[in-house]
Design a protein around this motif. Sequence first.
Motif, short mmCIF file in Angstrom:
data_model
loop_
_atom_site.label_atom_id
_atom_site.label_comp_id
_atom_site.label_asym_id
_atom_site.label_seq_id
_atom_site.Cartn_x
_atom_site.Cartn_y
_atom_site.Cartn_z
N PHE A 45 -15.06 -25.32 -1.47
CA PHE A 45 -14.90 -26.03 -0.22
C PHE A 45 -15.83 -25.50 0.86
CE2 PHE A 45 -12.89 -27.13 3.80
CZ PHE A 45 -12.58 -28.46 3.61
N GLY A 46 -16.04 -24.19 0.88
CA GLY A 46 -16.88 -23.59 1.90
C GLY A 46 -18.35 -23.55 1.56
N ALA A 47 -18.71 -23.89 0.31
CA ALA A 47 -20.11 -23.81 -0.10
C ALA A 47 -21.02 -24.82 0.61
CB ALA A 47 -20.21 -23.97 -1.62
N PRO A 48 -20.65 -26.10 0.73
CA PRO A 48 -21.57 -27.03 1.41
C PRO A 48 -21.94 -26.62 2.84
CG PRO A 48 -19.96 -28.27 0.17
CD PRO A 48 -19.53 -26.83 0.13
N GLU A 60 -5.54 -16.73 -1.11
CA GLU A 60 -5.76 -15.85 -2.26
C GLU A 60 -5.45 -16.55 -3.58
OE1 GLU A 60 -3.39 -12.42 -1.47
OE2 GLU A 60 -4.77 -11.67 0.07
N ARG A 61 -4.45 -17.41 -3.60
CA ARG A 61 -4.11 -18.14 -4.83
C ARG A 61 -5.18 -19.18 -5.17
NH1 ARG A 61 1.08 -18.56 -2.73
NH2 ARG A 61 0.66 -20.71 -2.17
N PHE A 70 -11.78 -20.78 5.28
CA PHE A 70 -10.61 -20.32 6.03
C PHE A 70 -10.59 -20.92 7.42
CE2 PHE A 70 -8.01 -17.41 8.50
CZ PHE A 70 -6.91 -17.29 7.68
N TYR A 71 -11.74 -20.95 8.06
CA TYR A 71 -11.82 -21.49 9.42
C TYR A 71 -11.53 -22.99 9.42
CZ TYR A 71 -13.33 -21.54 14.27
OH TYR A 71 -13.37 -21.65 15.63
N SER A 72 -11.97 -23.70 8.40
CA SER A 72 -11.72 -25.14 8.31
C SER A 72 -10.24 -25.43 8.10
CB SER A 72 -12.52 -25.74 7.16
OG SER A 72 -13.89 -25.62 7.39
N PHE A 73 -9.60 -24.70 7.22
CA PHE A 73 -8.19 -24.92 6.96
C PHE A 73 -7.30 -24.40 8.08
CE2 PHE A 73 -9.55 -25.76 2.66
CZ PHE A 73 -8.65 -26.73 2.25
N GLN A 74 -7.81 -23.51 8.89
CA GLN A 74 -7.01 -22.94 9.97
C GLN A 74 -6.53 -24.03 10.94
OE1 GLN A 74 -5.78 -19.95 10.26
NE2 GLN A 74 -4.81 -20.50 12.17
N TYR A 75 -7.34 -25.05 11.17
CA TYR A 75 -6.93 -26.13 12.06
C TYR A 75 -5.71 -26.87 11.50
CZ TYR A 75 -11.14 -25.49 14.77
OH TYR A 75 -12.11 -24.97 15.57
N LEU A 76 -5.72 -27.13 10.22
CA LEU A 76 -4.59 -27.80 9.59
C LEU A 76 -3.36 -26.91 9.60
CD1 LEU A 76 -3.39 -30.12 7.80
CD2 LEU A 76 -4.25 -28.83 5.85
N TYR A 104 -11.15 -22.64 -5.27
CA TYR A 104 -11.28 -23.88 -4.50
C TYR A 104 -11.91 -23.60 -3.14
CZ TYR A 104 -10.02 -28.00 -1.82
OH TYR A 104 -10.05 -29.09 -1.00
N MET A 105 -11.54 -22.48 -2.54
CA MET A 105 -12.07 -22.14 -1.22
C MET A 105 -13.58 -21.87 -1.28
SD MET A 105 -9.67 -22.51 0.84
CE MET A 105 -7.91 -22.64 0.86
#
Length: 86
Positions: free
Chosen positions: A79-82, A70-71, A47-53, A75-76
């Motif tokens: 994306f946030g696992a690494p 939520e949808r 969420f924090y990474s996508f917040q910039y976009l 994927y989130m």
Amino acid sequence: SMVDKITDLIYLNILLLVFTLQQTAASYIPIIGSLLEFLTFTFYNAFYSFQYLWSYKAEMNLQKQLEYFERHWAYMIGFGAPPALA
């Protein structure tokens, strides 16, 4: 409008605080606490990474961001696992 942007910013900070509190609380749960803490941290990172976009897109207010999140929750997590593993 400016009021909507300020309201979204306040709500966003509260949301990130709740993520942090959930992560801390999950760490105290025996057996599955570390898994819940990891999942919460992956959501936080994504969420924090996508917040910039999303902050640069005028049509993406916080409600639409949360609906997208939520949808695409699977994927989130990926994306946030690494960053969470690092």
